[in-house]
Design an enzyme around this catalytic site. Structure first.
Site, mmCIF file in Angstrom:
data_model
loop_
_atom_site.group_PDB
_atom_site.id
_atom_site.type_symbol
_atom_site.label_atom_id
_atom_site.label_comp_id
_atom_site.label_asym_id
_atom_site.label_seq_id
_atom_site.Cartn_x
_atom_site.Cartn_y
_atom_site.Cartn_z
ATOM 1 N N GLY A 109 0.858 -1.179 0.000
ATOM 2 C CA GLY A 109 0.000 0.000 0.000
ATOM 3 C C GLY A 109 0.887 1.219 0.000
ATOM 4 N N ASP A 232 -10.303 3.343 12.025
ATOM 5 C CA ASP A 232 -10.290 2.716 10.696
ATOM 6 C C ASP A 232 -10.728 1.262 10.777
ATOM 7 O OD1 ASP A 232 -10.066 2.644 7.970
ATOM 8 O OD2 ASP A 232 -7.897 2.395 7.933
#
Lengths: 519, 355
Positions: A109, A232
């Site tokens: 990522g 998150d």
């Protein structure tokens, strides 16, 4: 605001005793002389020209095996150097590749890459090593200061200890990179959900859902009682070990919320991946609470039931750096199922910065629309009747819930042992509605949710969410293309091609441009 | 953990006895005695004071609040238990600690700004404009601290308890400044934050803020105290401790009488306040202050003492904290900022640590 606290600020240390005794006034003049003396200090001429970085930059980023010998020599020479005269260059006492054997690449990522590894010195178990990408200036990798996200994750993970929070083994700071070594988890909720969507589509067993939810809530309760907001939570960030333990992972957006010096909003303008973002965040609340995590848990619960995100909106991109756009489409998805929020249900609603935007939303879809929400694109406001306050605020969640749990199981799925969710019954709805409550103050807390009758009816909750499961979930995919943990991070754009799983979540790139590709 | 000091890394890894601290520091000296002998430094407390002043100077320039600065000071203390200060450029590590603490306390500062301000504050000692030096030091700092970056501070206890004891605004301010000052000493490495906070509150109650707030030296005034003043403060502290110790003794006795007896767990302090403070008993020196004390304030001190007696707070630790603070105020008289600065500059220049 600042001035108000000025007296407590960063002034030079005040020495109270002097102010307590008037007899000391003579010595107060001594203090002035101390303070003025600081003015002489800047005159020392510049000196030597030795670099802290000496020898470091010489080291090419080549694989460990090739370089090992050379490095040892370098270390020796550096050591000899630093014990004499001159500065010490930072050198990690532990080398990742000395201690761990990387056996494959898991995901990448914008934050960096994750590898699977084994211990070289008989450390039990498997490990996931998260490597934060070093910053680059031109071709040269340099130190530019560690991102706040990495600092938070390092500090929080070092401190947290709970069976339902991913365990940090160690952190190695080496060659301008940060390596966080975690216990390895074979699965995550995204994977597990995806597995059940495979033909024949079959629901996750009810006892598995109960165990996952209980463990997830247990981890949340631990975080919240320790003043940690995760910010998150989503299926991809909930790990599950092969022994069925649920572990909350990825604390890259987590932070402490005990008496913050500034509003939480001012620190991070956007938190939580869009589909899991609580209504108070969508409506622009500057202050928020652990309730935002609980909304996300509610969304995850719904997704475990239906195998698809319950509020699958499309994110409006930030038009400029300063203004955060109103996420109309996402709010619409919520309103479609939950009805429009009202002052009666949520007294502080009108205080929300984006409150006026609610009037621009369309009336939720009526009973003629399938409770299977969610797969149409943008709504056109002209295609629907004007909102009617009475009907617009009606929630369709109950309908959504019973449609979901009472879904027919296909013959082939039944042949494979699939079990209906209908046994979750009204307690399941009550828990879901408590978590997906508009008013954050009324929303269930983690502690309240753990006490919910949902967990007290039916079979006892197992600490192993796979208890009683006949089949085994597929293991996490680990690729062999990129096993070199030392060099790989410095190759930009070497993203793995998305698998089907990541494609179905291909929009999973909503937050700070963070790519969360799980395989 | 973050809310629970008892399970925190601070408690598990960063709290020492005085002997342990002395041994750790001796080991750093023994590792390179030549280096230490070549560059003599003032005593630890003076060195700490100097470092604190520099942290605060940088903090003031960047308009950083006290809490992140306190965190930065603890970072420096931890770091210099692991690394001999003469191996480092302290100004670089001060800037790094401030930079990192601001991120940790959720009020981040841009690395370029920190470097820029540090350069203008310490033009000849600090490194150049290269931010990568600060970035490298950040790795060093975090690594030596084993990534244990969450710091529990006494301010939290103070704000939680201040209303329980009906502290006046002046008393809160005084307690706050005493807490600020404790970061100059070794106390953050020795005692839990609540012990520090309670000591600061006790001192604030018994010392009473002067009528005129703030000392005349202004914001950057050096600390000032005389032996006489310290003795007076000590005397009052001792007095309060005696009262409180008696209450505690009475409470313990009562508990023992009631048949329980098992509650005096390990480490229950043997109270020796009279011995500790014998040189400063109220009758020998400066006895007037305490007698002049208004009844209300005396009652407040007694109420506080009674609360302590019933609590499980380590009273011996509080006495030690108070002594440490007061002796620090005393030792400050010999402090010479200029000499300390020059001593640091000497090894920075000789070892080329400013490049």
């Amino acid at each position: 605001m600042h001035n108000h606290h000025q007296q407590y600020h960063a002034s030079a240390p005040t020495f109270p005793l002097s102010s307590l005794f008037p007899a000391l006034s003579a010595s107060a003049s001594a203090s002035t002389s101390t303070s003025t003396s600081s003015g002489d200090f800047f005159q020392i001429p510049g000196g030597f020209n030795l670099s802290m970085n000496q020898a470091r930059n010489a080291r090419a980023e080549v694989s460990y095996q090739q370089q090992q010998q050379q490095q040892q020599q370098q270390q020796h020479s550096q050591h000899a150097y630093s014990s004499g005269i001159g500065p010490i260059a930072y050198q990690s006492k532990v080398r990742v590749t000395d201690k761990y054997k990387v056996i494959g690449f898991i995901s990448s990522g914008t934050y960096g890459r994750v590898y699977k590894a084994l211990g070289r010195h008989g450390q039990p178990g498997e490990f996931a090593i998260k490597k934060f990408k070093p910053d680059k200036e031109g071709e040269q990798v340099t130190y530019t200061g560690i991102s706040q996200s990495a600092v938070r994750e390092m500090a929080l993970c070092s401190e947290l200890q709970h069976p339902n929070v991913i365990r940090l083994v160690e952190i190695i700071l080496e060659d301008k990179c940060i390596f966080m070594v975690f216990e390895y988890a074979e699965h995550d909720l995204l994977q597990i959900i995806h597995h059940h969507t495979q033909q024949p589509r079959h629901p996750i067993p009810p006892n598995t859902i109960k165990s996952i939810m209980f463990q997830l809530l247990n981890g949340c309760q631990y975080l919240h009682t320790n003043w940690v907001l995760h910010r998150d939570l989503k299926p991809a960030n909930i790990m599950v070990t092969s022994s069925g333990e649920v572990k909350i992972g990825d604390l890259g957006l987590a932070r402490l919320f005990y008496k913050p010096l500034h509003s939480l909003f001012s620190g991070d303008k956007v938190v939580v991946t869009i589909w899991y973002r609580a209504p108070e965040l969508l409506l622009g609340s500057r202050h928020y609470t652990p309730a935002i995590d609980m909304w996300a848990v509610g969304c995850i619960f719904a997704e475990l039931l239906s195998l698809r995100p319950i509020f699958k909106g499309e994110e409006a991109k930030m038009d400029s750096k300063k203004t955060v756009p109103f996420q109309r489409n996402q709010m619409q998805k919520i309103v479609d199922i939950m009805g429009l929020p009202t002052k009666d249900r949520w007294p502080l609603l009108t205080a929300m910065p984006e409150y006026s935007q609610l009037a621009t939303l369309q009336q939720p879809l009526g009973s003629n629309h399938s409770a299977h929400h969610g797969h149409h694109g943008y709504h056109n406001p002209h295609h629907r009747p004007a909102p009617n306050a009475a009907t617009a605020s009606v929630s369709h969640l109950e309908k959504w819930y019973y449609n979901t749990i009472n879904q027919q199981i296909s013959a082939s799925a039944a042949a494979n042992g699939a079990v209906s969710l209908s046994c979750l019954d009204k307690e399941g709805y009550s828990l879901l509605a408590g978590l997906l409550e508009y008013d954050p103050e009324k929303r269930l807390t983690a502690a309240q949710a753990l006490e919910h009758p949902f967990f007290k009816t039916g079979d006892q909750i197992s600490a192993n969410c796979f208890a009683g499961c006949k089949m085994e979930y597929p293991h996490r995919r680990v690729s062999q293309d990129d096993n070199d943990i030392r060099t790989a991070g410095s190759l930009p754009g070497t993203k793995r091609t998305f698998t089907q799983v990541s494609q179905s979540y291909g929009g999973d790139d909503h937050l700070h441009g963070r790519k969360r590709v799980k395989e | 953990m973050a809310a629970n000091f008892w399970e925190s890394t601070q408690r598990r890894y960063w709290q020492f006895t005085k002997d342990e601290l002395a041994n750790i520091r001796q080991a750093l000296v023994d590792a390179d005695p030549n280096l230490v002998q070549s560059f003599p430094l003032p005593q630890q407390r003076h060195l700490n004071l100097y470092l604190t002043q520099q942290v605060n100077r940088l903090g003031k320039r960047l308009a950083i609040r006290q809490q992140p600065l306190a965190t930065a000071q603890v970072y420096l203390k931890r770091f210099y238990l692991r690394v001999e200060i003469r191996r480092t450029n302290p100004y670089l590590f001060i800037a790094t600690a401030v930079y990192l603490a601001c991120k940790m306390e959720e009020c981040p500062q841009h690395i370029r700004l920190v470097v820029q301000e540090a350069r203008s504050l310490w033009p000849s000692e600090f490194i150049g404009q290269d931010i990568s030096k600060l970035g490298e030091c950040e790795f060093f700092l975090i690594s030596e601290m084993s990534s244990q970056l969450i710091i529990h501070q006494p301010y939290r206890t103070l704000t939680t308890l201040q209303s329980d004891f009906e502290l006046t605004q002046d008393e809160i301010m005084l307690a706050w400044t005493i807490i600020n000052d404790h970061y100059i000493t070794d106390l953050p490495l020795l005692y839990p934050p609540h012990t520090i906070a309670l000591t600061a509150m006790l001192l604030a109650i018994v010392l009473r803020p002067a009528n005129t707030p703030g000392n005349s030296g202004g914001q950057n005034a050096g600390p000032v105290v005389t032996a006489q003043g310290a003795a007076g403060g000590l005397a009052m502290a001792a007095n309060a401790f005696q009262a409180q110790a008696q209450a505690r003794a009475a409470a313990v006795a009562a508990a023992a009488m009631s048949g329980g007896g098992g509650n005096s767990g390990p480490g229950t302090p043997v109270m020796t306040p009279q011995a500790s403070f014998s040189g400063f008993s109220p009758t020998t020196e400066n006895p007037t202050e305490i007698k002049k004390a208004p009844d209300a304030r005396y009652a407040k001190a007694q109420r506080f003492a009674a609360w302590l007696a019933e609590s499980n707070v380590d009273l011996e630790a509080m006495i030690d904290c108070a002594q440490e603070l007061i002796s620090f105020y005393e030792c400050h008289e010999q402090y010479n900022e200029k000499m300390t600065k020059e001593a640091i500059s000497r090894f920075i220049k000789a070892r080329g640590l400013d490049k």
